[in-house]
Design a protein around this motif. Sequence first.
Motif, short mmCIF file in Angstrom:
data_model
loop_
_atom_site.label_atom_id
_atom_site.label_comp_id
_atom_site.label_asym_id
_atom_site.label_seq_id
_atom_site.Cartn_x
_atom_site.Cartn_y
_atom_site.Cartn_z
N UNK A 1 45.35 37.87 41.90
CA UNK A 1 45.18 39.36 42.34
C UNK A 1 45.13 40.34 41.09
N UNK A 2 45.77 40.10 40.18
CA UNK A 2 45.76 41.24 38.95
C UNK A 2 44.57 41.04 38.43
N UNK A 3 43.88 40.02 38.51
CA UNK A 3 42.29 39.79 37.87
C UNK A 3 41.49 40.59 38.68
N UNK B 1 48.95 44.18 45.96
CA UNK B 1 49.48 43.21 46.01
C UNK B 1 50.20 42.79 47.43
N UNK B 2 49.79 43.84 48.60
CA UNK B 2 50.19 43.99 49.71
C UNK B 2 49.27 43.41 50.71
N UNK B 3 48.11 42.56 50.49
CA UNK B 3 47.16 42.19 51.16
C UNK B 3 45.83 42.41 50.71
N UNK B 4 44.77 41.67 51.37
CA UNK B 4 43.52 41.86 50.81
C UNK B 4 42.50 42.38 52.00
N UNK B 5 42.78 42.01 53.24
CA UNK B 5 41.90 42.65 54.21
C UNK B 5 42.51 43.02 55.02
N UNK B 6 41.70 43.64 56.04
CA UNK B 6 42.27 44.25 57.29
C UNK B 6 41.61 43.30 58.50
N UNK C 1 32.00 48.03 37.44
CA UNK C 1 32.53 49.07 38.25
C UNK C 1 33.24 48.43 39.61
N UNK C 2 34.12 49.37 40.26
CA UNK C 2 34.48 48.82 41.70
C UNK C 2 33.25 48.85 42.99
N UNK C 3 33.19 48.25 43.73
CA UNK C 3 32.20 48.34 44.83
C UNK C 3 32.75 49.26 45.75
N UNK C 4 31.89 50.20 46.17
CA UNK C 4 32.45 51.31 47.15
C UNK C 4 32.74 50.63 48.48
N UNK C 5 33.82 50.53 49.02
CA UNK C 5 34.31 50.15 50.20
C UNK C 5 33.88 48.94 50.50
N UNK C 6 34.23 47.85 49.61
CA UNK C 6 33.90 46.34 49.68
C UNK C 6 34.61 45.76 50.95
N UNK C 7 33.40 44.89 51.38
CA UNK C 7 33.85 44.34 52.66
C UNK C 7 35.04 43.35 52.48
N UNK C 8 35.79 42.83 53.23
CA UNK C 8 36.93 41.79 53.37
C UNK C 8 36.52 40.74 52.69
N UNK C 9 35.33 40.30 52.92
CA UNK C 9 34.64 38.91 52.49
C UNK C 9 34.35 38.96 51.09
N UNK C 10 33.95 40.08 50.44
CA UNK C 10 33.84 40.25 49.00
C UNK C 10 35.24 40.04 48.37
N UNK C 11 36.22 40.75 48.68
CA UNK C 11 37.44 40.34 48.23
C UNK C 11 37.98 39.05 48.37
N UNK C 12 37.75 38.55 49.55
CA UNK C 12 38.11 37.23 49.61
C UNK C 12 37.47 36.20 48.69
N UNK C 13 36.01 36.50 48.60
CA UNK C 13 35.25 35.80 47.58
C UNK C 13 35.79 35.56 46.43
N UNK C 14 36.17 36.94 45.74
CA UNK C 14 36.55 36.94 44.42
C UNK C 14 37.86 36.34 44.39
N UNK C 15 38.78 36.07 45.13
CA UNK C 15 40.08 35.50 45.17
C UNK C 15 39.80 33.87 45.17
N UNK C 16 38.88 33.48 46.05
CA UNK C 16 38.53 32.06 46.13
C UNK C 16 38.04 31.81 44.72
N UNK C 17 37.03 32.40 44.16
CA UNK C 17 36.51 31.88 43.14
C UNK C 17 37.73 31.71 41.84
N UNK C 18 38.48 32.44 41.84
CA UNK C 18 39.61 32.42 40.74
C UNK C 18 40.51 30.98 41.39
#
Length: 721
Positions: free
Chosen positions: A656-658, A713-718, A570-587
């Motif tokens: 990003x798609x993954x 696809x328009x960015x991963x964090x603010x 499931x999606x994490x509610x209000x994920x922090x920017x670093x969680x998104x970055x972490x997922x992207x970095x792992x890939x």
Amino acid sequence: MADAPTLSVTLLGAGQEVGRSCCVLQYRGRTIVCDAGVHPAYSGMASLPFIDELDWSTVDAILVTHFHLDHAAALTYITEKTNFRDGKGKVYMTHPTKAVHKFMMQDYVRMGSSSSDALFSPLDMTMSLASIIPVSAHQLITVCPGVSFTPYHAGHVLGACMYLIDIAGLKILYTGDYSREEDRHLVKAELPPIRPDVLIVESTYGVQSLEGREEKEQRFTSLVHGIIKRGGHVLLPTFALGRAQELLLVLDEYWKSHPDLHNVPIYYASSLARKCMAVYQTYIHTMNSNIRTRFAKRDNPFVFKYISHVPQTRGWEKKIADGPPCVVLASPGFMQVGPSRELFEYWAPDSRNGLIITGYSIEGTLARVLVHGEQNAMARLRGAMTSRYKERDEDVKIHTPRNLETLNLTFRGERVAKAIGTLADKPPQANEILSGLLVAKDYSYTLLDPRDLRDFAGLSTCTVTQRQKIVLGVRWDLVRWHLEGMFGSVEEGLDKDGVPTMRVMGAIDVKHTSDHELTLEWESSASNDMIADSTLALITGIDRSPASVKLTTQPHSHSHSPHSHVHPHADVEDPSPFVRIQRLVMFLEAHFGKVELHMPDHDAMDHDEQGEESNDPWLIVRLDEADAQINLLTLEVSSLNEPLRKRVEAVLDMAVTTVTSLAESFTPGSSAEEETPQKDKSAEQHSREDGKLTDTKGRGHGNGDEDGDESDHAGLLEVDD
């Protein structure tokens, strides 16, 4: 919308020959036949075009250019003796052509009735005449959806026309016989204002250059006068209509200016021509300005002073042949039978007599043997035209097909769709995507906003709402747990009636309508139906899922609140920017090894005046001695190594798609406009106004998820200032 349709051109007659003109045009399922004549050199079935090669019930229209037998005499056989009437085909010719065609066919039937190989009866001819639709020059005629034509003056004979045919946007000009020189009573052939894609033109005279009208008339009258002076008879074999009227005008004027010829009679040996003179006087308005001016002054040019008709009594040919010098216009022009042939045999032995061939003669007839020989004019014309266009550096293809040799011409082009209504209010900018409903009608295309469909296309619109009820055998929170595992996140609240509802991907409402019942509700479209199918399959399989069994059967002491067990997918509610970055970095690290993260320095951001890009967060990917930078706000990849940049872009797109859930990546109704029109203004407003959910804390949830996460696809964090 590239397309490559093929035009098929098949000549059932007049292919590398003169006579029995019949041209079949087939394009985009439509069939047009131009002309239906007989070959004057043959009789019976042998004179017809090769009509057995076509299913005449498929013909949409037969267009006849003029009344001469080699262009129109087979029409009756086709309409009455084939399966033409089994279809919806129509027959068209101009008003003068139909009027003269009637008399021509009456004469043709009369001459053939005594023969054993007569093609049709007088009744057949009458039935055929009744089916002809007369048209006027420059009149646009629509035959059927996607097929139209316009007749243009062709000169040649009274009522002759060329047809500019439009089949699904392809323009074909079929000329028939034409004359580009204005004579004493007819206008010259017109040049249509539209350049055709295909030109089908006669090649009777090949590359032969004909004399001008004045020189030709002078040579003609001099020959006639010379034969009369030496005491001979002049035979002018000609058809009853067409060239004959022109010759009569020339001779009558010449006799008027030469008193010494007033006692020399001019005979017009044709009862058919006498009948048709009324037709010529009726259609004065279709002739040139000279004839119209004379007629306006009550000077009828077709009331001849020095020309008389031969009394149609038995043996009149011999009486005239034995009489004093005279001039006789006798039909037929080809001299195969009839008065012209009999007079020729009477007068041929006397050298004082003269024969003047007044027009083109078809191969296989006596006149052809006397004058033209057997030269292949078509081949010479093709060679001359090919050479001429080559010198102009123009790509013009010239074909000379034989009878029954089908010529296939392929046309490559783009179909054009016109944007109208709301879509046309604002002109699109370069590279802007314009989306709407593509409406096709009669091979023309229109792009419309769905809301304009009723106003511009006359089509009704509607919204189809589907509902599916299923038996619920598990808890409501377990349904949510499985939906979140499949789609990432769902909206939960109450609908307008207070029914507990979960909205999947902003499109499918799952309602808890009773203790043991769920109702799925959605607006039908290709994408929404697909989501509904997957949701239905998921819910019906919950009670058999091993995960459900494990979650509900183990002893435990904790609460069963809806959020006590979170699905690992499931999606994490209000994920922090670093969680998104972490997922992207792992890939990315799985593909390129270690990836470095560079975050902006907030103190430096307050004082840096060099621009915004230098303060953006970056990921740096290093491979061998090259590196690539990924801007985490714009997801743009930059690198001095072009192969590495392209490779990182491809992997980043997959990453990003993954890491993006289905709920985040899907836009409700995005494919609705690709389908059959479904929404109008009221339907859209109703579906959105009534579709809001209210959660137990009183907070509204809309389809747009306006306050939620918009990362796709328009960015991963603010970055906070």
